[in-house]
Motif scaffolding. Structure first.
Motif, PDB file in Angstrom:
ATOM      1  N   ARG A   1       0.914  -1.012  -0.002  1.00  0.00           N
ATOM      2  CA  ARG A   1       0.021   0.083  -0.078  1.00  0.00           C
ATOM      3  C   ARG A   1       0.865   1.158   0.083  1.00  0.00           C
ATOM      4  O   ARG A   1       0.434   2.374  -0.642  1.00  0.00           O
ATOM      5  CB  ARG A   1      -0.844  -0.140   1.275  1.00  0.00           C
ATOM      6  N   VAL A   2       2.003   1.255   0.693  1.00  0.00           N
ATOM      7  CA  VAL A   2       3.129   2.288   0.664  1.00  0.00           C
ATOM      8  C   VAL A   2       3.538   2.533  -0.676  1.00  0.00           C
ATOM      9  O   VAL A   2       3.440   3.832  -1.320  1.00  0.00           O
ATOM     10  CB  VAL A   2       3.995   1.992   1.445  1.00  0.00           C
ATOM     11  N   GLU A   3       3.877   1.302  -1.621  1.00  0.00           N
ATOM     12  CA  GLU A   3       4.242   1.594  -2.914  1.00  0.00           C
ATOM     13  C   GLU A   3       3.120   2.220  -3.722  1.00  0.00           C
ATOM     14  O   GLU A   3       3.514   3.024  -4.683  1.00  0.00           O
ATOM     15  CB  GLU A   3       4.658   0.092  -3.510  1.00  0.00           C
ATOM     16  N   ILE A   4       2.061   1.911  -3.448  1.00  0.00           N
ATOM     17  CA  ILE A   4       0.761   2.248  -4.240  1.00  0.00           C
ATOM     18  C   ILE A   4       0.512   3.898  -4.105  1.00  0.00           C
ATOM     19  O   ILE A   4       0.391   4.709  -4.976  1.00  0.00           O
ATOM     20  CB  ILE A   4      -0.677   1.485  -4.304  1.00  0.00           C
ATOM     21  N   ALA A   5       0.700   4.106  -2.798  1.00  0.00           N
ATOM     22  CA  ALA A   5       0.742   5.480  -2.331  1.00  0.00           C
ATOM     23  C   ALA A   5       1.678   6.548  -2.984  1.00  0.00           C
ATOM     24  O   ALA A   5       1.325   7.473  -3.679  1.00  0.00           O
ATOM     25  CB  ALA A   5       0.688   5.840  -0.810  1.00  0.00           C
ATOM     26  N   ARG A   6       2.830   5.768  -3.178  1.00  0.00           N
ATOM     27  CA  ARG A   6       4.063   6.758  -3.851  1.00  0.00           C
ATOM     28  C   ARG A   6       3.560   6.648  -5.152  1.00  0.00           C
ATOM     29  O   ARG A   6       3.942   7.807  -5.860  1.00  0.00           O
ATOM     30  CB  ARG A   6       5.258   5.989  -3.411  1.00  0.00           C
ATOM     31  N   THR A   7       3.328   5.611  -5.890  1.00  0.00           N
ATOM     32  CA  THR A   7       3.063   5.778  -7.163  1.00  0.00           C
ATOM     33  C   THR A   7       1.838   6.778  -7.556  1.00  0.00           C
ATOM     34  O   THR A   7       1.807   7.490  -8.483  1.00  0.00           O
ATOM     35  CB  THR A   7       2.425   4.433  -7.693  1.00  0.00           C
ATOM     36  N   SER A   8       0.902   6.948  -6.663  1.00  0.00           N
ATOM     37  CA  SER A   8      -0.323   7.802  -6.845  1.00  0.00           C
ATOM     38  C   SER A   8       0.092   9.261  -6.901  1.00  0.00           C
ATOM     39  O   SER A   8      -0.255  10.063  -7.387  1.00  0.00           O
ATOM     40  CB  SER A   8      -1.400   7.272  -6.020  1.00  0.00           C
ATOM     41  N   ALA A   9       1.157   9.456  -5.979  1.00  0.00           N
ATOM     42  CA  ALA A   9       1.644  10.701  -5.749  1.00  0.00           C
ATOM     43  C   ALA A   9       2.370  11.198  -6.925  1.00  0.00           C
ATOM     44  O   ALA A   9       2.396  12.500  -7.280  1.00  0.00           O
ATOM     45  CB  ALA A   9       2.687  10.775  -4.668  1.00  0.00           C
ATOM     46  N   LYS A  10       3.413  10.386  -7.345  1.00  0.00           N
ATOM     47  CA  LYS A  10       3.928  10.476  -8.897  1.00  0.00           C
ATOM     48  C   LYS A  10       2.975  10.640 -10.044  1.00  0.00           C
ATOM     49  O   LYS A  10       3.175  11.539 -11.011  1.00  0.00           O
ATOM     50  CB  LYS A  10       5.056   9.610  -9.109  1.00  0.00           C
TER      51      LYS A  10
END
Length: 347
Positions: A303-312
């Motif tokens: 979920r952290v990786e998805i959150a980072r991806t959504s920020a980019k």
């Protein structure tokens, strides 16, 4: 006044309390606690008393000793002091607001499906079911797949079909394929999925391979024989071989989770390649998926990786329709369960 039961009823009650060998059957949760007490806290795994060729992850037994999850106060039972239900419910609600359906797929503990391997004297009917806990998730608006019920059906209909590795902490290649088809059946007719069809996806006939799993020490590997398991490889077909279909950012399907998504797909310490859940899911759906998986990431890492991806990429979720979240059920009492947003908006 004394209550007298018919002799036939007494016989049935006595039979229900007996293990297959005619001895007194033991309660599952008590058996789990006994297995933990008989092992060292530093042990990675606990060998089965019912089958010495089977090994059980100690952390998973620590999870199972909590008994019925639906009756437990998870804010206390969880070793991090975090109740996962509101965290999962909030994540599902955020995804729904983004137009994305969440399916939670908790992988049951191995001992809950194969209790007799842990101890031959255990009463199988005393294993606390996961279904009541999944009902609590449903009451909070979270859809969850009850694999425990599905796995028990397979055990009854196909007892030779091994669903977990005997020497590893993960499910077997057969379970990877079974669960992939169960999940794909829910989504393969979505217009967005059918529009993203990829020609040439296929599954090869099963081959038998040998494995030493992650529950064995180097010393144990010298004395415990490799287990033999059938594996069917899936991917883009090319004669008698297949090519791995890699993660696709363009896919309407997101798959996130722990190493259960990597085992038999990533190779190396994940045992083999092209025969994992994601491989079979893509063939069953007829389209690639986008993966967010990691080893030892627990419930939080992907979920952290998805959150980072959504920020980019603020448009990350715009063309997504389904998020399939696969993780070991022991995370309910062993995981951190931080509140991590599905979509991170830049300030």
């Amino acid at each position: 006044m004394k209550l007298r039961l018919p002799s036939s009823t007494l016989a049935l009650l006595c039979a229900a309390m007996l293990a297959p060998g005619g001895t007194q059957a033991d309660d599952f949760t008590s058996v789990v606690k006994g297995a933990l007490a008989a092992s060292a806290a530093t042990d990675l795994s606990v060998p089965g008393k019912g089958d010495s060729n089977w090994f059980f992850l100690r952390r998973e037994l620590e999870h199972l000793q909590n008994g019925d999850l639906a009756a437990a106060d998870l804010s206390k039972a969880n070793k991090e002091g975090t109740d996962p239900v509101p965290v999962i419910a909030k994540y599902a609600k955020e995804l729904k607001a983004l137009g994305v359906e969440l399916l939670v797929v908790p992988v049951p503990a191995k001992a809950s499906i194969y209790p007799e391997k842990l101890d031959a004297k255990v009463e199988a009917s005393s294993v606390p079911a996961l279904a009541p806990f999944l009902a609590k998730l449903k009451a909070e608006g979270v859809e969850a797949l009850d694999l425990e019920a599905e796995f028990k059906k397979v055990r009854t209909a196909e007892p030779a079909n091994q669903l977990y590795c005997a020497t590893d902490s993960h499910w077997s290649p057969a379970a990877c394929r079974l669960v992939a088809h169960l999940v794909a059946a829910k989504y393969k007719t979505l217009p967005e999925v059918t529009a993203a069809r990829l020609a040439g996806l296929t599954t090869l006939p099963a081959e038998t391979r040998e494995y030493h799993g992650d529950l064995l020490t180097d010393a144990q590997k010298g004395s415990v024989a490799k287990e033999k398991l059938p594996i069917s490889r899936a991917g883009l077909g090319a004669g008698s071989s297949v090519t791995t279909v890699e993660s696709s950012p363009a896919s309407p399907i997101v798959v996130l989770g722990d190493s259960h998504l990597q085992v038999f797909r990533k190779g190396g310490n994940m045992l083999d390649s092209q025969g994992g859940f994601v491989d079979h899911l893509q063939v069953a759906l007829g389209t690639p998926v986008q993966e967010f998986t990691m080893q030892a990431g627990g419930a939080d890492g992907p979920r952290v990786e998805i959150a980072r991806t959504s920020a980019k990429n603020p448009d990350f979720w715009s063309k997504k329709k389904v998020a399939i979240w696969v993780f070991t059920a022991r995370e309910f009492t062993q995981g951190k369960w931080r509140e991590i947003p599905a979509q991170v908006k830049k300030k």
